[in-house]
Design an enzyme around this catalytic site. Structure first.
Site, short mmCIF file in Angstrom:
data_model
loop_
_atom_site.label_atom_id
_atom_site.label_comp_id
_atom_site.label_asym_id
_atom_site.label_seq_id
_atom_site.Cartn_x
_atom_site.Cartn_y
_atom_site.Cartn_z
N CYS A 47 2.60 -4.48 -4.06
CA CYS A 47 2.19 -3.16 -3.58
C CYS A 47 2.34 -3.07 -2.06
O CYS A 47 2.28 -4.07 -1.35
CB CYS A 47 0.74 -2.92 -3.99
SG CYS A 47 0.13 -1.26 -3.61
N CYS A 111 -6.46 -0.84 -6.21
CA CYS A 111 -5.17 -0.26 -5.85
C CYS A 111 -5.27 1.26 -5.78
O CYS A 111 -5.58 1.93 -6.78
CB CYS A 111 -4.11 -0.66 -6.88
SG CYS A 111 -2.46 -0.02 -6.51
#
Length: 216
Positions: A47, A111
């Site tokens: 990410c 996230c």
């Protein structure tokens, strides 16, 4: 291009410190990397989140990992449609040109991209549904994972489950790329799914037979 400005002073100071210490102490290694090119053993898709520091987690040096970062560590399905596909291009280069032996998808806790997908798919983020939202259209990749999470988990457990689904969906999509599937079949490439807990420093791996994540 009038919008580009000089670096802020703190970044310049950090660069100068690195050049005077780390680079100076390892000058021959850097020159060798530059002249001989890269030969990474693994590609890591992680990410963009600034809290996920792949090289620190694995104690990696320059030249060890070919790293691609995007929102929520997602891999789209194989779609050679003439459009621009940054993640797909990175995968192609890693597998066909660099011939990495391992391809790792690394998800993580808390996230923001996955939370956005959860909000969008549950009707709580209409702005992400707009066609003009780059984030929303990117998170469409994770919709199949949301459908699985929605059916199998309580609301309070869905975010952690969806974070792991982001890894699973990406692994599934990787196998739609013919050159990835061929490399896996020929035992030239192995795929790995990982999820890390930022606060606890934990690391879990995806076990396909049980379709679950287990501590490393």
């Amino acid at each position: 291009m009038d919008a580009a400005k000089p670096l802020p002073a703190y970044l310049i100071q950090r660069y100068q410190g690195w050049k005077a210490t780390t680079y100076s102490d390892n000058r021959a290694w850097y020159k060798r990397l530059a002249s001989e090119g890269q030969r990474p053993r693994a590609m890591v898709i992680s990410c963009c989140d600034s809290r996920v520091h792949v090289t620190s987690i694995f104690g990696a040096d320059q030249g060890e990992f070919f790293i691609h970062r995007n929102i929520a560590n997602l891999v789209p399905p194989y779609e050679p449609d003439g459009n621009q596909h940054g993640t797909s291009a990175a995968v192609e280069y890693a597998v066909t040109a660099l011939k990495v032996a391992h391809l790792i998808v690394l998800g993580h806790s808390n996230c923001g991209g996955v939370q956005g997908c959860l909000d969008m798919c549950s009707g709580n983020a209409p702005h992400l549904e707009e066609q003009s939202s780059f984030v929303g259209r990117w998170m469409d990749i994770l919709r199949p994972g949301y459908e699985r999470v929605k059916a199998a988990n309580k609301a309070e457990d869905q975010i952690r489950a969806l974070e792991r689904e982001a890894v699973i969906v990406s692994l599934e999509n990787l196998m739609t790329f013919p050159f990835v599937a061929d490399a896996v079949k020929d035992e030239q490439l192995t795929l790995h799914g990982l999820w890390t807990d930022i606060g606890e420093g934990g690391l879990e791996f995806f076990e396909p037979k049980s379709r679950s994540f287990q501590p490393v």
